[in-house]
Design a protein around this motif. Structure first.
Motif, PDB file in Angstrom:
ATOM      1  N   LEU A 188       0.832  -1.204   0.000  1.00 51.96           N
ATOM      2  CA  LEU A 188       0.000   0.000   0.000  1.00 51.96           C
ATOM      3  C   LEU A 188       0.867   1.254   0.000  1.00 51.96           C
ATOM      4  CD1 LEU A 188      -2.819  -1.047   2.511  1.00 51.96           C
ATOM      5  CD2 LEU A 188      -2.904  -1.031   0.017  1.00 51.96           C
ATOM      6  N   LEU A 191       2.285   1.720  -3.424  1.00 50.57           N
ATOM      7  CA  LEU A 191       1.268   2.229  -4.343  1.00 50.57           C
ATOM      8  C   LEU A 191       0.883   3.665  -4.044  1.00 50.57           C
ATOM      9  CD1 LEU A 191      -1.086  -0.893  -4.390  1.00 50.57           C
ATOM     10  CD2 LEU A 191       0.481  -0.193  -6.184  1.00 50.57           C
ATOM     11  N   VAL A 193      -1.267   4.164  -1.497  1.00 56.22           N
ATOM     12  CA  VAL A 193      -2.619   4.001  -0.977  1.00 56.22           C
ATOM     13  C   VAL A 193      -2.577   4.100   0.541  1.00 56.22           C
ATOM     14  CG1 VAL A 193      -4.571   2.412  -0.793  1.00 56.22           C
ATOM     15  CG2 VAL A 193      -3.255   2.533  -2.921  1.00 56.22           C
ATOM     16  N   ALA A 235     -11.683  -0.109  -4.656  1.00 61.13           N
ATOM     17  CA  ALA A 235     -10.562   0.329  -5.489  1.00 61.13           C
ATOM     18  C   ALA A 235     -10.898   1.604  -6.247  1.00 61.13           C
ATOM     19  CB  ALA A 235     -10.178  -0.785  -6.470  1.00 61.13           C
ATOM     20  N   VAL A 238     -10.794   4.603  -3.768  1.00 61.91           N
ATOM     21  CA  VAL A 238      -9.424   5.008  -3.453  1.00 61.91           C
ATOM     22  C   VAL A 238      -8.798   5.722  -4.644  1.00 61.91           C
ATOM     23  CG1 VAL A 238      -7.110   4.160  -2.901  1.00 61.91           C
ATOM     24  CG2 VAL A 238      -9.099   3.167  -1.769  1.00 61.91           C
ATOM     25  N   LEU A 239      -9.071   5.234  -5.831  1.00 57.18           N
ATOM     26  CA  LEU A 239      -8.528   5.859  -7.035  1.00 57.18           C
ATOM     27  C   LEU A 239      -9.044   7.286  -7.191  1.00 57.18           C
ATOM     28  CD1 LEU A 239      -6.791   5.449  -9.582  1.00 57.18           C
ATOM     29  CD2 LEU A 239      -8.828   4.564 -10.730  1.00 57.18           C
ATOM     30  N   MET A 242      -7.233   9.488  -4.800  1.00 53.99           N
ATOM     31  CA  MET A 242      -5.848   9.729  -5.192  1.00 53.99           C
ATOM     32  C   MET A 242      -5.754  10.725  -6.348  1.00 53.99           C
ATOM     33  SD  MET A 242      -4.288   5.857  -4.907  1.00 53.99           S
ATOM     34  CE  MET A 242      -2.579   6.334  -5.136  1.00 53.99           C
ATOM     35  N   MET A 252       0.886   4.189  -7.923  1.00 55.48           N
ATOM     36  CA  MET A 252      -0.419   4.516  -8.490  1.00 55.48           C
ATOM     37  C   MET A 252      -0.516   6.000  -8.830  1.00 55.48           C
ATOM     38  SD  MET A 252      -2.337   1.999  -9.226  1.00 55.48           S
ATOM     39  CE  MET A 252      -3.669   3.094  -9.714  1.00 55.48           C
ATOM     40  N   HIS A 253       0.112   6.838  -8.041  1.00 55.57           N
ATOM     41  CA  HIS A 253       0.135   8.275  -8.370  1.00 55.57           C
ATOM     42  C   HIS A 253       0.890   8.493  -9.677  1.00 55.57           C
ATOM     43  CE1 HIS A 253      -1.802  10.097  -4.886  1.00 55.57           C
ATOM     44  NE2 HIS A 253      -1.154   9.235  -4.112  1.00 55.57           N
ATOM     45  N   MET A 275      -5.489  -0.947 -10.081  1.00 55.18           N
ATOM     46  CA  MET A 275      -5.601  -0.633  -8.659  1.00 55.18           C
ATOM     47  C   MET A 275      -6.029  -1.876  -7.887  1.00 55.18           C
ATOM     48  SD  MET A 275      -5.563   1.226  -5.944  1.00 55.18           S
ATOM     49  CE  MET A 275      -5.487   2.968  -6.357  1.00 55.18           C
ATOM     50  N   ILE A 279      -3.081  -4.435  -5.702  1.00 59.08           N
ATOM     51  CA  ILE A 279      -3.203  -4.598  -4.249  1.00 59.08           C
ATOM     52  C   ILE A 279      -3.023  -6.071  -3.893  1.00 59.08           C
ATOM     53  CG2 ILE A 279      -4.842  -4.532  -2.318  1.00 59.08           C
ATOM     54  CD1 ILE A 279      -5.910  -1.905  -3.427  1.00 59.08           C
TER      55      ILE A 279
END
Length: 784
Positions: A188, A191, A193, A235, A238-239, A242, A252-253, A275, A279
């Motif tokens: 996490l 990523l 997250v 997911a 959270v996306l 972000m 992920m960023h 995403m 994970i």
């Protein structure tokens, strides 16, 4: 069909297999295929397979390496070379079904997923070219070794915190206490997250695994679909969060920013799917691999104690654990055209289960393949991370975490042991494997930090990436030294703790490490013995190793070695065998002769030497092999007539030779017009100074399997450059002698500088040694 299908035909099958015609017409069931009883009975969800997939497929490796299972509807591939070949060719063998559900979802399950707008799309795992490599290259930076090394302090801090919490308890389930949560927390963080809802994410991860690779019942499907739908929804949430953080850190960023820069490559739907997938992929395989490794090491007490006493062994111990008990059992592929695997016809659209767990136990590739050998210098050649352009991007991340987990536990709880009588259970699925619990116990009163508090803060930092063979050595004791002939000593080496040394096969050798240099010596004793025997010729003009052995080495002393390794395997399948030895080259040849006698083969041994007194093992050769042995003693009867020996060899003869350069060069000339592969030889000397030459220039290499183009500068080797790019290439001598770093050449001319390939093989231009050879001008396209 090839001969190894004879086992299936011998069980009542007929020569014509209707599976191919059925597959070509779209009949997925293939129910009429006359498969062998063992192939038909194969069940990857059975308790025996889940507990030990490699052992469950041992019959396949020995009898039917490529077989069809009607119940599963898949062709199963079990041997190392075949599995690697499928990984290598992701055009013929598409990864598109890697995330396909094994059990088609019920209408009720589909309705549940629809309620959550579930729309899982392609990810790096199941995407075809050219989209796959475009995205992979765009998102690779965070996985480069230099960037991963920055994560080490965080991983170590998390590990110490977890160990601190239970170190005085005396008993714990390591999965619950640390091996699940730390990899998830690290994933996490990697990523970007936020760490939250840890228990929910564990539930989601298990549901995703069962949904994709498992065999849930209709009732279970509803529960799984509900969890997968919630995971998809989570997911997406959270996306969205972000996206509101344009300067956020983490993989992920970076993907979100790439989405803005190159939206046709990193698409909106791709972000959501990745995403969810990452994970799971980012932590589950590492958690399971760590659990497998600790279970394996603690089940072998002396091995555990050795790495506790010598933490430098940990990197290779991790590789050997990944080989023997990796967390990734198998992947799936689909044939895009009619093709073959090892001579077995595979129809277009056929589904394949390529079992890396079985490939990693293939004795054709790994010497003594079922044995846990933390000194094995080929361990990193395992296929647990896959191979080629779809090889796991996070492989070095997993290595880093596993090394830290084991090092911290070795240092702080060396007296830890498995709780006796515990039952190990595994989540039924095709892809991932690891015990759901791992209970250990210890006496807190014996914790080393109670008498030495500073031990808590000690640590060893390991370089990111696979260990090289030159980092891996084993301590052995000199048990006995005797005189074998003029200027030749016979050494018997044993394990310091009295354990059997790893088994070997005729033609194998070890590297004896003496100070700053090492020297290769063929094993010439009994392969079934618990110790090793080598013969050492004193070389006045050598690099000093043989002089040290003859003058300084004494029984009881400890030396280090690498191996055993075998690049000079005896090819047993031949009508007749001709073995030729010159001087000290008798050492691998006598072991081959012993084996051929054992199996009742037709063979002859020609042993050439200057004088009878200088010919080691000559008396044993005559005593054990009688009329099969022919001595050619120069000062008695002149040199051997090599031309006559080769002239008498028919097309069904295999020639194995070892000896001085002059002897091997003469045999190569005599066999130049003979069938390819008739002559097999081994050399242990080369002109090291000829590896780098004045006037060398840089050249470009195009890596077909990895879809990369790299530059090899004048002062570097091809091997150095591909390793720096994160591609694992095995090597051993790095002098052009052993052939372990051989790579396949698809296009371009090669400046060969090795002592491995024959004149005919060089003329073919299909392979080269990465440690020394270079381009002869222009770009080289390689199968890497």
């Amino acid at each position: 069909m090839v001969d190894r299908e004879a086992g299936a035909r011998g069980n009542g099958a007929v020569d014509a297999c209707p599976a191919h015609a059925a597959a070509g017409s779209g009949n997925a069931a293939m129910g009429g295929c006359p498969v062998s009883p063992q192939a038909a009975a194969f069940d990857p969800f059975s308790p025996a397979y889940l507990a030990n997939p490699a052992e469950a497929l041992k019959w396949s490796r020995e009898q039917e390496p490529v077989f069809y299972n009607p119940e599963l509807g898949y062709w199963v591939v079990s041997l190392y070379d075949d599995v690697k070949a499928v990984f290598r060719d992701n055009i013929t063998f598409s990864p598109s079904i890697a995330l396909e559900r094994v059990v088609p979802p019920s209408e009720a399950a589909l309705a549940t997923l629809k309620r959550y707008n579930y729309a899982m799309n392609r990810t790096l795992v199941n995407e075809d070219e050219p989209a796959h490599m475009e995205r992979r290259r765009a998102l690779m930076d965070h996985f480069l070794p230099a960037n991963l090394a920055q994560k080490e302090p965080m991983i170590r801090r998390l590990t110490r915190e977890k160990v601190d919490a239970f170190i005085d308890n005396g008993r714990v389930d390591l999965v619950e206490a640390m091996l699940w949560e730390i990899p998830l927390t690290v994933a996490l963080h990697f990523l970007g997250v936020p760490k939250e809802d840890m228990d929910r994410l564990k539930e989601f991860s298990v549901a995703h695994t069962v949904n994709t690779w498992g065999k849930p019942s209709p009732e279970q499907q509803l529960h799984v679909a509900e969890s997968v739908g919630r995971f998809w929804q989570y997911a997406g949430q959270v996306l969205d969060k972000m996206r509101q953080e344009p300067d956020g850190q983490g993989w992920m960023h970076q993907a979100i920013r790439k989405n803005a820069e190159i939206p046709d490559v990193v698409t909106d739907s791709y972000l959501h799917s990745m995403m969810m997938a990452i994970i799971v992929a980012g932590h589950e395989t590492t958690a399971l691999a760590s659990t497998n490794a600790l279970k394996l090491l603690l089940s072998n007490r002396l091995v555990w104690e050795r790495i506790c006493n010598d933490p430098a062994l940990i990197p290779n111990a991790v590789e050997e654990c990944l080989r023997l008990e990796g967390s990734v059992v198998a992947w799936r592929r689909q044939a895009t055209r009619d093709t073959e695997i090892a001579g077995i016809a595979i129809p277009k659209d056929a589904k394949l289960l390529i079992v890396s767990a079985s490939a990693n136990h293939d004795p054709r590739h790994f010497e003594n393949s079922d044995f846990l050998d933390i000194y094995r210098d080929s361990a990193a050649e395992h296929l647990t991370f896959g191979y080629g352009s779809h090889q796991c991007m996070g492989k070095n991340f997993a290595r880093l975490e596993m090394r830290i987990f084991i090092e911290e536990l070795c240092r702080r709880l060396p007296h830890m042991r498995l709780v006796e009588g515990q039952q190990f259970t595994y989540l039924p699925n095709l892809a991932f494997r690891g015990p759901q619990k791992l209970e250990v116990e210890w006496d807190p009163a014996n914790n080393p930090e109670r008498t030495d508090p500073a031990i808590v803060e000690r640590e060893i930092s390991f370089p990111v990436g696979a260990p090289t063979s030159k980092e891996i050595t084993r301590s052995v004791r000199v048990a006995e030294i005797s005189v074998a002939a003029d200027g030749i000593k016979l050494l018997r080496l044993e394990d310091p703790d009295g354990l059997p040394l790893p088994a070997w096969t005729p033609g194998a050798h070890i590297d004896l490490v003496l100070g700053a240099f090492s020297r290769k010596y063929s094993l010439c004793g009994d392969p079934s013995a618990s110790d090793y025997t080598i013969a050492v010729l004193r070389e006045e003009n050598g690099r000093g190793g043989s002089q040290f052995i003859h003058e300084e080495l004494r029984p009881g002393m400890t030396v280090r070695l690498r191996g055993p390794k075998n690049y000079f395997r005896l090819e047993e399948q031949a009508g007749r065998h001709v073995l030729i030895a010159g001087g000290i080259g008798i050492t691998p040849i006598v072991a081959m002769a012993d084996r051929l006698k054992q199996i009742g083969a037709d063979y002859v041994v020609h042993y050439c030497g200057r004088s009878r007194g200088a010919m080691a093992l000559a008396d044993r050769l005559i005593a054990d092999h009688g009329e099969h042995a022919v001595l050619h003693v120069s000062d008695e009867s002149g040199r051997a007539d090599l031309a006559a020996i080769i002239c008498d060899c028919g097309e069904d003869v295999r020639v194995h030779a070892c000896g001085p350069q002059r002897l091997l060069d003469a045999l190569a000339r005599l066999c130049a017009d003979r069938p390819e592969g008739m002559l097999k030889s081994e050399r242990f000397t080369t002109d090291v100074g000829g590896m780098a030459l004045e006037g060398d220039t840089s050249f470009e290499i195009e890596l077909e399997d990895s879809n990369l183009t790299l530059t090899v500068p004048a002062g570097e080797t091809l091997l150095d450059v591909v390793r720096a790019a994160g591609i694992d290439v095995p090597s051993d001598c790095e002098e052009g002698l052993c052939g372990s770093c051989e790579v396949r050449v698809l296009e371009g001319g090669v400046d060969h500088r090795d002592r491995v390939l024959s004149t005919a093989e060089r003329a073919e231009g299909g392979r080269m040694m990465a440690c020394c050879s270079r381009s002869a001008g222009g770009m080289l396209r390689l199968a890497l």
